[in-house]
Design an enzyme around this catalytic site. Structure first.
Site, PDB file in Angstrom:
ATOM      1  CG  HIS A 179       0.474   1.149  -2.651  1.00 57.06           C
ATOM      2  ND1 HIS A 179       1.631   1.006  -3.380  1.00 57.06           N
ATOM      3  CD2 HIS A 179       0.566   0.234  -1.637  1.00 57.06           C
ATOM      4  CE1 HIS A 179       2.398   0.071  -2.837  1.00 57.06           C
ATOM      5  NE2 HIS A 179       1.763  -0.414  -1.776  1.00 57.06           N
ATOM      6  CB  CYS A 212       1.835  -1.608  -5.861  1.00 58.06           C
ATOM      7  SG  CYS A 212       0.848  -0.399  -6.790  1.00 58.06           S
ATOM      8  CG  HIS A 271       3.090  -3.384   0.203  1.00 59.31           C
ATOM      9  ND1 HIS A 271       3.015  -2.009   0.194  1.00 59.31           N
ATOM     10  CD2 HIS A 271       3.952  -3.701   1.206  1.00 59.31           C
ATOM     11  CE1 HIS A 271       3.793  -1.508   1.148  1.00 59.31           C
ATOM     12  NE2 HIS A 271       4.365  -2.502   1.781  1.00 59.31           N
TER      13      HIS A 271
END
Length: 345
Positions: A308, A260, A320
């Site tokens: 994240h 990520c 993402h």
């Protein structure tokens, strides 16, 4: 990810929950119809499929937390290693300086030894040119001053070198400790990912795919960012759009795979902007903005602990890299618990 070992492995500490999830997965695989794993919208919250999904999601989130810690320690280890190498280079340079100072002092000492057996009065008496001899004596006094300075230079260089060697030793110990921490975090990541794979292995391939994509919106068409993003933000979005479909690989920063924070770092690097490596450092890389202020190009962060990150593209969507087993994709920012946002440019 770590390769499967043939020898038995110790069951993880969260064994009770994991065993329950595996049992439910087996029961679900044995009794389910084709529609059991059609997604979270139609799944019974207490069904075996949903239980498996929840357990896998938990393990992947824990793996992501461990990944971000691993990456942070990796950066600190790289910095410490660089500092240690610079100290080593400086110590070598200072050693050369110390040796040079010692050679200078040695030449003075040798000259003094050669002349030490003759009394100055005898030298004056034997001299064919007393005036010249007296001038030479004054020069010798100045040489003595230079010798004293040479002694002091040796002392100073030796003391400096000793301090430098101690600092280098401390830095070497720091690198060793961080390398051990790095191995611990890497093991935590691989253990969590291995546990998730073991849970999923009890399902059929079709069921695993449904669990992996449940609740995740995907898109492959062009991204049309809303107005307001800067030129560099649009460039970052363009990079992220081209990365759609690339696999998630933990620790990867491109060009063919990403995690990520690796995706957001690579996207902004392509736009000429340097971002730090981890989510919890990227969140401080720009100006914090509220959720109602989001513009295309903003970094959006999720979960407690900011573990994240995605790249906001407008209309409540982001690009993402979700988790292992998935690919870079477009998703709603409502998909995960929102933790904050940062405007880089």
């Amino acid at each position: 990810m770590a390769a499967h070992r043939k020898k038995p492995r110790k069951r993880p500490s969260y064994g009770t929950a994991l065993r329950r999830a595996v049992t439910l997965a087996l029961a679900g695989a044995a009794t389910a119809t084709t529609g059991v794993l059609d997604g979270t919208a139609g799944a019974d919250p207490g069904s075996p499929a949903e239980q498996v999904k929840d357990e896998v999601d938990r393990l992947y989130r824990e793996a992501e937390v461990a990944t971000e810690k691993y990456l942070g320690v990796k950066e600190r280890t790289r910095t410490a290693q660089g500092a240690y190498e610079r100290l080593q280079d400086e110590a070598a340079r200072r050693t050369d300086q110390l040796n040079s100072a010692r050679r200078t002092l040695g030449s003075y000492a040798a000259a003094q030894y050669r002349e030490s057996g003759i009394d100055p009065g005898v030298k004056l008496a034997l001299s064919a040119d007393p005036d010249r001899y007296l001038a030479g004596t004054a020069l010798a006094d100045r040489v003595g001053d230079r010798q004293a300075r040479a002694v002091e230079e040796v002392r100073r260089e030796a003391a400096g070198l000793e301090r430098l060697r101690k600092e280098a030793g401390d830095q070497r110990d720091r690198v060793t400790r961080q390398q051990a921490e790095l191995r611990r975090h890497k093991k935590a990541v691989t253990d969590k990912l291995g546990a998730a794979r073991r849970v999923l292995s009890r399902l059929t391939a079709a069921e695993r795919e449904r669990v992996a994509t449940a609740g995740t919106a995907t898109a492959t068409g062009p991204v049309a960012p809303a107005a307001g993003g800067s030129a560099r933000a649009r460039a970052a979005i363009g990079f992220a759009q081209r990365a759609i479909g690339s696999p998630y690989v933990w620790g990867a920063t491109g060009p063919r795979a990403f995690d990520c924070s690796g995706l957001t770092q690579a996207a902004y690097r392509a736009a000429g902007v340097s971002l730090p490596r981890t989510t919890y450092t990227q969140v401080n890389a720009g100006r914090r903005v509220g959720r109602d202020e989001l513009r295309p190009g903003d970094l959006v962060f999720f979960y407690p602990g900011v573990t994240h990150v995605g790249l906001y593209v407008g209309d409540g969507r982001m690009i993402h890299a979700p988790r292992p087993g998935s690919t870079v994709r477009i998703a709603s920012v409502d998909e995960m618990p929102f933790a904050g946002a940062t405007r880089v440019v």
